[in-house]
Design a protein around this motif. Structure first.
Motif, PDB file in Angstrom:
ATOM      1  N   ALA B  35      17.046   0.895  -6.026  1.00 44.88           N
ATOM      2  CA  ALA B  35      16.044   0.192  -6.821  1.00 44.88           C
ATOM      3  C   ALA B  35      16.647  -1.054  -7.462  1.00 44.88           C
ATOM      4  CB  ALA B  35      15.478   1.120  -7.886  1.00 44.88           C
ATOM      5  N   SER B  36      17.915  -0.957  -7.883  1.00 44.11           N
ATOM      6  CA  SER B  36      18.497  -2.118  -8.566  1.00 44.11           C
ATOM      7  C   SER B  36      18.779  -3.253  -7.581  1.00 44.11           C
ATOM      8  CB  SER B  36      19.758  -1.718  -9.337  1.00 44.11           C
ATOM      9  OG  SER B  36      20.667  -1.098  -8.482  1.00 44.11           O
ATOM     10  N   SER B  38      16.911  -3.962  -5.107  1.00 42.60           N
ATOM     11  CA  SER B  38      15.599  -4.560  -4.925  1.00 42.60           C
ATOM     12  C   SER B  38      15.248  -5.487  -6.085  1.00 42.60           C
ATOM     13  CB  SER B  38      14.555  -3.454  -4.789  1.00 42.60           C
ATOM     14  OG  SER B  38      13.281  -3.952  -5.049  1.00 42.60           O
ATOM     15  N   LEU B  39      15.500  -5.000  -7.319  1.00 39.16           N
ATOM     16  CA  LEU B  39      15.202  -5.822  -8.496  1.00 39.16           C
ATOM     17  C   LEU B  39      16.054  -7.094  -8.495  1.00 39.16           C
ATOM     18  CD1 LEU B  39      14.884  -3.035 -11.214  1.00 39.16           C
ATOM     19  CD2 LEU B  39      13.043  -4.476 -10.326  1.00 39.16           C
ATOM     20  N   ASP B  40      17.333  -6.950  -8.091  1.00 41.51           N
ATOM     21  CA  ASP B  40      18.210  -8.130  -8.006  1.00 41.51           C
ATOM     22  C   ASP B  40      17.615  -9.163  -7.064  1.00 41.51           C
ATOM     23  OD1 ASP B  40      19.975  -7.103  -9.771  1.00 41.51           O
ATOM     24  OD2 ASP B  40      21.414  -6.379  -8.265  1.00 41.51           O
ATOM     25  N   ILE B  42      14.479  -9.561  -6.140  1.00 35.54           N
ATOM     26  CA  ILE B  42      13.255 -10.167  -6.676  1.00 35.54           C
ATOM     27  C   ILE B  42      13.602 -11.175  -7.769  1.00 35.54           C
ATOM     28  CG2 ILE B  42      11.073  -9.703  -7.865  1.00 35.54           C
ATOM     29  CD1 ILE B  42      11.103  -6.943  -6.486  1.00 35.54           C
ATOM     30  N   ARG B  43      14.568 -10.816  -8.615  1.00 31.98           N
ATOM     31  CA  ARG B  43      14.987 -11.709  -9.696  1.00 31.98           C
ATOM     32  C   ARG B  43      15.512 -13.021  -9.122  1.00 31.98           C
ATOM     33  NH1 ARG B  43      18.119  -7.782 -12.309  1.00 31.98           N
ATOM     34  NH2 ARG B  43      16.280  -6.691 -13.104  1.00 31.98           N
ATOM     35  N   PHE B  70      11.656   2.073 -11.391  1.00 32.23           N
ATOM     36  CA  PHE B  70      11.607   0.774 -10.728  1.00 32.23           C
ATOM     37  C   PHE B  70      10.295   0.062 -11.051  1.00 32.23           C
ATOM     38  CE2 PHE B  70       9.957  -1.618  -7.102  1.00 32.23           C
ATOM     39  CZ  PHE B  70      10.958  -2.546  -6.888  1.00 32.23           C
ATOM     40  N   GLU B  73      10.164  -1.498 -14.355  1.00 28.74           N
ATOM     41  CA  GLU B  73      10.902  -2.771 -14.402  1.00 28.74           C
ATOM     42  C   GLU B  73      10.088  -3.876 -13.730  1.00 28.74           C
ATOM     43  OE1 GLU B  73      13.934  -3.654 -15.744  1.00 28.74           O
ATOM     44  OE2 GLU B  73      13.738  -1.707 -16.772  1.00 28.74           O
ATOM     45  N   LEU B  74       9.460  -3.536 -12.634  1.00 24.36           N
ATOM     46  CA  LEU B  74       8.716  -4.518 -11.850  1.00 24.36           C
ATOM     47  C   LEU B  74       7.589  -5.141 -12.660  1.00 24.36           C
ATOM     48  CD1 LEU B  74       8.583  -5.636  -8.919  1.00 24.36           C
ATOM     49  CD2 LEU B  74       6.808  -3.940  -8.471  1.00 24.36           C
ATOM     50  N   PHE B  77       8.143  -8.348 -14.782  1.00 25.53           N
ATOM     51  CA  PHE B  77       8.239  -9.696 -14.212  1.00 25.53           C
ATOM     52  C   PHE B  77       6.981 -10.479 -14.559  1.00 25.53           C
ATOM     53  CE2 PHE B  77      11.470  -7.767 -11.526  1.00 25.53           C
ATOM     54  CZ  PHE B  77      12.395  -8.813 -11.414  1.00 25.53           C
ATOM     55  N   SER B  82       4.809 -10.387  -9.999  1.00 22.30           N
ATOM     56  CA  SER B  82       4.477  -8.981  -9.754  1.00 22.30           C
ATOM     57  C   SER B  82       3.112  -8.813  -9.099  1.00 22.30           C
ATOM     58  CB  SER B  82       4.548  -8.179 -11.054  1.00 22.30           C
ATOM     59  OG  SER B  82       3.595  -8.656 -11.966  1.00 22.30           O
TER      60      SER B  82
END
Lengths: 372, 131
Positions: B35-36, B38-40, B42-43, B70, B73-74, B77, B82
């Motif tokens: 998940a992290s 993925s977040l990286d 997207i960021r 996740f 967190e999403l 954004f 998002s």
């Protein structure tokens, strides 16, 4: 009788008269650990700091009676055993003492040393028993919980790689990337499905045992048709007949009732006779304001007479068939029925079919809200 | 269509990627094994619309951060980021709680069960287009 091998017994004695406290201390100080106080305030302080086994209180004190005192500590310190010492007692006090002070024993004032000593030992035994019982219950609940959680998380963990295997088989079929003239991939898929069915049953067992009973309105016609839709694609050769006579609003627990239907119907599907040309599953439901009587009849292989009283036991598997089950399904049915207060009976003739009859109480009377 | 896969199982990532490509649903796959990760991603690409996934296939049970964490967190954004992403949860879980939480989550379109069935995925995507 003095019990051996115990800790020293810790006693709190509350009395406004110092002489009484001193007399008590003089008589018992070699045997027990004794705390004497003259006020409820001091008593609370001691109770916070010391784990007291037995509390002795005088009934007649200027600011609050012994019974009142016990009433005030009951919630915060429920464990110590309470003994009341009193010169006289009227029925009013007696009732109050039992109801709100939960007194273990009354002793007459002035106390007799032998009687008081015996009472203290008995009180202490009672304290120990209660404590032991509490501990045992806590431990049992804990291990029980851990066990089911273990089963549950293990089932889920097993499922995930199993689904990967199934995916790979699917992909291999899709790509035609494996030379497989003998159909081994299909055999792998079949085995995986079988294993998965077993795991799903275990999960269902857990969910059934954990699920709380929630009573909602049920329209049986619509409810059972919805369930049957799931079964129809599995086997096109079976003819289903559903007969519903619902003369009243019905309230029951959706989850458990669905579990019962699903297991019984899936058995009826599974244990059909392959040579039978018109495979049949008939479901009839009669629901009124008291209960629903449901019968599920198939013309399948039937159950041996000597097995009939065993089929609801966990892990029991019948021997007159090569189609081995998990031995969990009917156990779950019985368990679910127990939870919602229902009952089940079964009749069967070998090679002719099986009839399950279920009775489920209508909970509409107990519900405050009416069905719309 | 850009599809991001989030799954801690290497095999399942490979499977989903292969199946989606074979079915012709998409050739643009972004595979993330956590998940992290993925977040990286997207960021890093938050301002590059053409790099952001339009669909996320999200596993639920993962170490460190699970699918629902996740999603939490999403949602933080900016809406521009998002809102252009649809999330479909892809899991082998049969936990009723997971299903209920997925149903309740505003970002989640649907929960579908492993192994991935591309016909089923296509149906869900078709229903998205109608909305």
């Amino acid at each position: 009788m003095r019990s051996l091998g115990h800790d020293i017994i810790r006693i709190l004695y509350i009395d406004d008269e110092r002489e009484n406290l001193n007399a008590f201390k003089a008589a018992f100080r070699r045997e027990f650990e004794i705390y004497t106080v003259q006020s409820a305030f001091e008593a609370h302080r001691i109770l916070q700091e010391v784990s007291i086994h037995v509390i002795i209180a005088d009934q007649r004190m200027p600011n609050c009676t012994g019974v009142e005192f016990f009433g005030t500590i009951l919630e915060r310190f429920p464990d110590p055993i309470r003994i009341l010492i009193t010169g006289y007692i009227d029925s009013e006090t007696l009732i109050e003492a039992i109801n709100s002070g939960r007194i273990y024993r009354f002793l007459r004032k002035p106390w007799d040393e032998l009687e008081l000593r015996n009472t203290i030992y008995n009180a202490y035994n009672s304290y120990q028993t209660a404590k032991q019982l509490k501990q045992n219950i806590e431990e049992l609940e804990k291990t029980n919980n851990e066990l089911s959680r273990f089963i549950y998380s293990m089932s889920h963990d097993l499922r995930s790689p199993l689904m990967s295997i199934l995916g790979i088989v699917k992909l291999a079929n899709l790509e035609q990337s494996v030379t497989d003239p003998n159909g081994y991939l299909d055999i792998i898929a079949q085995s995986v499905h079988k294993l998965d069915a077993y795991i799903l049953k275990v999960i269902e067992y857990y969910q059934n045992s954990k699920a709380e009973v929630v009573n909602e309105c049920i329209d049986f016609e619509c409810f059972v048709n919805g369930l049957l839709e799931e079964f129809k694609p599995q086997n096109n050769g079976i003819n289903y007949r559903l007969d519903v006579e619902q003369s009243a609003n019905f309230k029951g627990d959706h989850f458990h009732i669905a579990v019962i239907f699903n297991n019984l119907i899936s058995n009826a599907v599974k244990y059909q006779r392959t040579e039978e040309s018109s495979q049949q599953i008939n479901i009839s439901i009669k629901a009124d304001e008291i209960k629903a009587v449901i019968s599920i009849v198939d013309n399948g292989i039937g159950i041996l007479n000597e097995h009939l009283d065993q089929i609801f036991k966990l892990f029991f598997r019948a021997k007159n068939t090569r189609r081995t089950g998990t031995g969990i399904g009917l156990y779950i049915v019985k368990d679910a029925l127990n939870k919602i207060g229902g009952s089940i009976s079964v009749q069967s003739i070998i090679n002719e079919g099986t009839k399950f009859e279920i009775s489920i109480p209508n909970r509409v009377i107990e519900g405050v809200k009416l069905c719309v | 269509m850009r599809i991001m896969l989030v799954d801690d199982s290497k095999i399942d990532l490979f499977l989903a990627e292969r199946m989606i490509k074979l079915s012709g649903i998409s050739n643009h796959i972004i595979a993330c094994s956590s998940a992290s990760d993925s977040l990286d991603y997207i960021r890093k690409n938050a301002h590059l619309n053409e790099m952001l996934p339009q669909l996320i296939l999200l596993d639920i049970h993962m170490p460190e951060m699970d699918g629902f964490e996740f999603l939490a967190e999403l949602i933080r954004f900016p809406l521009a980021v998002s809102q252009q992403m649809n999330v479909i949860m892809l899991t082998s879980s049969v936990d009723i709680k997971d299903q209920t939480m997925a149903d309740a989550n505003p970002i989640v379109t649907k929960l579908i069960k492993k192994p991935l069935d591309t016909d089923e995925l296509r149906l869900v995507l078709d229903s998205l287009k109608c909305v």
